[in-house]
Scaffold this motif. Sequence first.
Motif, mmCIF file in Angstrom:
data_model
loop_
_atom_site.group_PDB
_atom_site.id
_atom_site.type_symbol
_atom_site.label_atom_id
_atom_site.label_comp_id
_atom_site.label_asym_id
_atom_site.label_seq_id
_atom_site.Cartn_x
_atom_site.Cartn_y
_atom_site.Cartn_z
ATOM 1 N N ARG A 241 10.602 5.666 1.632
ATOM 2 C CA ARG A 241 9.954 6.634 0.886
ATOM 3 C C ARG A 241 8.645 6.379 0.420
ATOM 4 N NH1 ARG A 241 14.433 6.977 -3.698
ATOM 5 N NH2 ARG A 241 14.332 4.752 -3.198
ATOM 6 N N ASP A 242 8.438 4.866 0.185
ATOM 7 C CA ASP A 242 7.142 4.458 0.092
ATOM 8 C C ASP A 242 6.271 4.409 1.142
ATOM 9 O OD1 ASP A 242 7.984 3.841 -2.402
ATOM 10 O OD2 ASP A 242 7.970 1.740 -2.419
ATOM 11 N N VAL A 243 6.771 4.117 2.392
ATOM 12 C CA VAL A 243 5.959 4.369 3.572
ATOM 13 C C VAL A 243 5.670 5.492 4.046
ATOM 14 C CG1 VAL A 243 6.253 3.641 6.094
ATOM 15 C CG2 VAL A 243 7.015 2.204 4.549
ATOM 16 N N ASP A 244 6.401 6.488 3.897
ATOM 17 C CA ASP A 244 6.166 7.871 4.167
ATOM 18 C C ASP A 244 5.212 8.543 2.834
ATOM 19 O OD1 ASP A 244 7.200 10.345 5.695
ATOM 20 O OD2 ASP A 244 7.589 11.224 3.908
ATOM 21 N N ALA A 245 4.861 8.033 1.707
ATOM 22 C CA ALA A 245 4.064 8.403 0.843
ATOM 23 C C ALA A 245 2.617 7.811 1.412
ATOM 24 C CB ALA A 245 4.307 7.772 -0.507
ATOM 25 N N ALA A 246 2.737 6.799 1.781
ATOM 26 C CA ALA A 246 1.281 5.933 2.315
ATOM 27 C C ALA A 246 0.949 7.133 3.568
ATOM 28 C CB ALA A 246 1.561 4.469 2.922
ATOM 29 N N ARG A 247 1.895 7.214 4.521
ATOM 30 C CA ARG A 247 1.554 8.201 5.563
ATOM 31 C C ARG A 247 0.922 9.444 5.151
ATOM 32 N NH1 ARG A 247 3.208 12.643 7.269
ATOM 33 N NH2 ARG A 247 5.192 12.551 5.904
ATOM 34 N N ARG A 248 1.645 10.079 4.135
ATOM 35 C CA ARG A 248 1.121 11.428 3.679
ATOM 36 C C ARG A 248 -0.474 11.434 3.125
ATOM 37 N NH1 ARG A 248 4.925 13.953 -0.084
ATOM 38 N NH2 ARG A 248 5.811 11.898 -0.190
ATOM 39 N N ILE A 249 -0.457 10.245 2.290
ATOM 40 C CA ILE A 249 -1.842 10.129 1.463
ATOM 41 C C ILE A 249 -2.994 9.658 2.655
ATOM 42 C CG2 ILE A 249 -3.114 8.576 -0.011
ATOM 43 C CD1 ILE A 249 -1.225 11.006 -1.139
ATOM 44 N N ASP A 250 -2.569 9.123 3.855
ATOM 45 C CA ASP A 250 -3.343 8.617 4.781
ATOM 46 C C ASP A 250 -3.864 9.886 5.525
ATOM 47 O OD1 ASP A 250 -4.702 6.970 6.657
ATOM 48 O OD2 ASP A 250 -3.288 7.427 8.031
ATOM 49 N N GLY A 299 -19.878 5.801 9.401
ATOM 50 C CA GLY A 299 -20.342 5.181 8.274
ATOM 51 C C GLY A 299 -19.023 5.050 7.376
ATOM 52 N N VAL A 300 -18.899 3.957 6.848
ATOM 53 C CA VAL A 300 -17.620 3.796 6.079
ATOM 54 C C VAL A 300 -17.959 3.203 4.624
ATOM 55 C CG1 VAL A 300 -15.217 2.337 5.965
ATOM 56 C CG2 VAL A 300 -16.315 2.909 8.028
ATOM 57 N N ASN A 301 -17.389 3.817 3.409
ATOM 58 C CA ASN A 301 -17.632 3.490 2.241
ATOM 59 C C ASN A 301 -16.270 2.838 1.449
ATOM 60 O OD1 ASN A 301 -20.004 4.640 2.449
ATOM 61 N ND2 ASN A 301 -19.576 6.269 0.826
ATOM 62 N N TYR A 302 -16.408 1.451 1.220
ATOM 63 C CA TYR A 302 -14.967 1.028 0.773
ATOM 64 C C TYR A 302 -15.554 0.148 -0.651
ATOM 65 C CZ TYR A 302 -11.525 -2.510 -0.006
ATOM 66 O OH TYR A 302 -10.291 -2.888 -0.646
ATOM 67 N N TYR A 303 -14.616 0.518 -1.614
ATOM 68 C CA TYR A 303 -14.592 -0.174 -2.689
ATOM 69 C C TYR A 303 -13.201 -0.797 -3.302
ATOM 70 C CZ TYR A 303 -18.913 2.314 -3.762
ATOM 71 O OH TYR A 303 -20.225 2.696 -3.425
ATOM 72 N N THR A 304 -12.026 -0.117 -3.000
ATOM 73 C CA THR A 304 -10.716 -0.595 -3.432
ATOM 74 C C THR A 304 -9.962 0.020 -2.565
ATOM 75 O OG1 THR A 304 -9.573 -1.197 -5.479
ATOM 76 C CG2 THR A 304 -10.467 1.176 -5.105
ATOM 77 N N PRO A 305 -8.580 -0.720 -2.250
ATOM 78 C CA PRO A 305 -7.350 0.003 -1.575
ATOM 79 C C PRO A 305 -6.870 0.842 -2.349
ATOM 80 C CG PRO A 305 -6.886 -2.154 -2.259
ATOM 81 C CD PRO A 305 -8.209 -2.120 -2.687
ATOM 82 N N THR A 306 -5.719 1.698 -2.120
ATOM 83 C CA THR A 306 -5.055 2.760 -2.693
ATOM 84 C C THR A 306 -3.495 2.122 -2.352
ATOM 85 O OG1 THR A 306 -6.672 4.588 -2.073
ATOM 86 C CG2 THR A 306 -4.457 5.159 -2.651
ATOM 87 N N LEU A 307 -2.908 2.172 -3.460
ATOM 88 C CA LEU A 307 -1.216 1.715 -3.487
ATOM 89 C C LEU A 307 -0.363 2.647 -4.049
ATOM 90 C CD1 LEU A 307 0.288 -1.025 -3.029
ATOM 91 C CD2 LEU A 307 0.099 -1.535 -5.507
ATOM 92 N N VAL A 308 0.441 2.935 -3.160
ATOM 93 C CA VAL A 308 1.181 4.210 -3.372
ATOM 94 C C VAL A 308 2.945 3.913 -3.245
ATOM 95 C CG1 VAL A 308 -0.408 5.673 -2.503
ATOM 96 C CG2 VAL A 308 1.345 5.140 -0.889
ATOM 97 N N SER A 309 3.558 4.693 -4.203
ATOM 98 C CA SER A 309 4.887 4.764 -3.681
ATOM 99 C C SER A 309 5.456 6.260 -3.842
ATOM 100 C CB SER A 309 5.703 3.949 -4.984
ATOM 101 O OG SER A 309 5.426 4.657 -6.147
ATOM 102 N N GLY A 310 6.632 6.504 -3.252
ATOM 103 C CA GLY A 310 7.087 7.826 -3.005
ATOM 104 C C GLY A 310 8.357 7.807 -3.866
ATOM 105 N N GLY A 311 9.139 9.209 -3.586
ATOM 106 C CA GLY A 311 10.494 9.112 -4.274
ATOM 107 C C GLY A 311 10.187 9.956 -5.638
ATOM 108 N N ALA A 312 9.699 9.678 -6.804
ATOM 109 C CA ALA A 312 9.348 10.382 -7.753
ATOM 110 C C ALA A 312 8.176 9.796 -8.638
ATOM 111 C CB ALA A 312 10.532 10.170 -8.666
ATOM 112 N N ARG A 313 7.556 11.053 -9.206
ATOM 113 C CA ARG A 313 6.253 10.597 -9.996
ATOM 114 C C ARG A 313 6.642 9.635 -11.079
ATOM 115 N NH1 ARG A 313 1.873 13.203 -10.539
ATOM 116 N NH2 ARG A 313 1.420 13.087 -8.460
#
Length: 482
Positions: A241-250, A299-313
């Motif tokens: 569920r976390d891997v799928d959340a990362a795919r969707r946000i990507d 051109g790439v802007n980077y400040y911080t990574p995005t850490l996600v999980s799936g399943g329920a908010r």
Amino acid sequence: MPQTEAPAGLTFPSSFTWGTATAAYQIEGAATLDGRTPSIWDTYSRTPGKVRNGDTGDIATDHYHRWREDVAIMADLGVGAYRFSLGWPRIQPTGRGPSVQKGLDFYRRLADELLEKNIQPVATLYHWDLPQELEDAGGWPERATAERFAEYAGLAAEALGDRVRTWITLNEPWCSAFLGYASGVHAPGRTDPVAALRAAHHLNLGHGKAVQALRANLPADAQVSVTLNIHHVRPRSGDERDVDAARRIDALANRVFTGPMLDGAYPEDLLRDTASLTDWSFVQDGDIKEIRQPLDFLGVNYYTPTLVSGGARESSHGSDGHGNSAHSPWPAADDVSFHLPPGSTTAMGWAVDPTGLYDLLLRLKGDFPKLPLLITENGAAFDDYVNPQGEVNDPDRIAYLQGHLAAVHRAIEAGVDVRGYFLWSLLDNFEWGYGYSKRFGAVYVDYPTGKRTPKASARWYADVARTGVVTVPDATPDATKG
Ligand code: PNW
């Protein structure tokens, strides 16, 4: 005679470009001068409750009057390039029709002064200041805005193409589409996820049409591209569920732009994930062909990574500093939670994570092996102040820059074609929804006097730009390994 010691540090290629970056609405001020009319950010910032402390860009750092001093500061720093943006409402106030001479003259003089000081001008056409009249006609969710943008691009290139050789169409279209039209924490402050997806498509279309308009008006050796804030998205665990959340946000953050621009299609999974909201019928035949234009770099802007999980908010939307917005910037992803990655944070509450930049650069090389990369923004906000000696000491910012430049160096050694780095920002400035409360500058700005004081990080960066060597506390190639 004493032995000359080689500086302990990481040596960058001699052709590497060292620059700084700004954007028109964040620094210029002079909101009503010389024919300029309101952009969506003027309207938004003048709406009570939208920007912290009711701050606006009316005066900002007063760069519109102090530009010569600012170029002199850059010359002192010894940077080789300056990325700035052109104010659309200064050049074409209603978003239509002929250009305003005085608006163009401002950027002509700026470019001339830069060239005179051996600083290459890099112009961004759109850093979020849509003329209000175009928003009144529907804004980016409407197709016509893409046409208007291409006309403006042509006018700008015609007027400035003899001086400016590097052009960027859009800055961070993700912010324009999803913070502007879905979460509403950026101008124009709308909260309609379908409008945001339509906006993303018309930003893509505007980019493609603008690249064509630029090429038609620029010398053949001009460099043309776009700046994306590619999110480095990590799943919190290996749970599917976390891997799928990362795919969707990507897909919603990155591939919605790189798909049509670089791969020639919207990703299938994105269309599927958002099918409950829209059938994407606003994408017309021939659009993808227009959007997919050859680019000279990314051109790439980077400040911080995005850490996600799936399943329920579990928490609301926000490793990105927008955690308390009531509306999500992520259409059809209400079950995804955003988490603060471990480690220290900046004044934005963003995690300091140079490994994220390294991983992101390696990923981009894998996805687009032939595309050179320019880091068009990287930097950090901290709580800076002028001490009684009149100095601004910002060791946290120096450490942030050291860590991220070490990551860039390690990526270059791993074979990634990174051509340059632009520190965000030259000056403290109007940090959008945060107003003047967040300071990203290498140069401190006193409000409201506008007095500039280079911070310790500015002197540190000047050494880097002069020598091409980044000194780091532990200058081993593994310094950024997590
Ligand atoms: C970028 N987010 O903004 C912009 O290009 C700059 O104008 C800005 O000053 C800088 O980064 C620092 O914030 C962003 O919420 C604003 O993910 C918000 C986000 C990302 C980038």
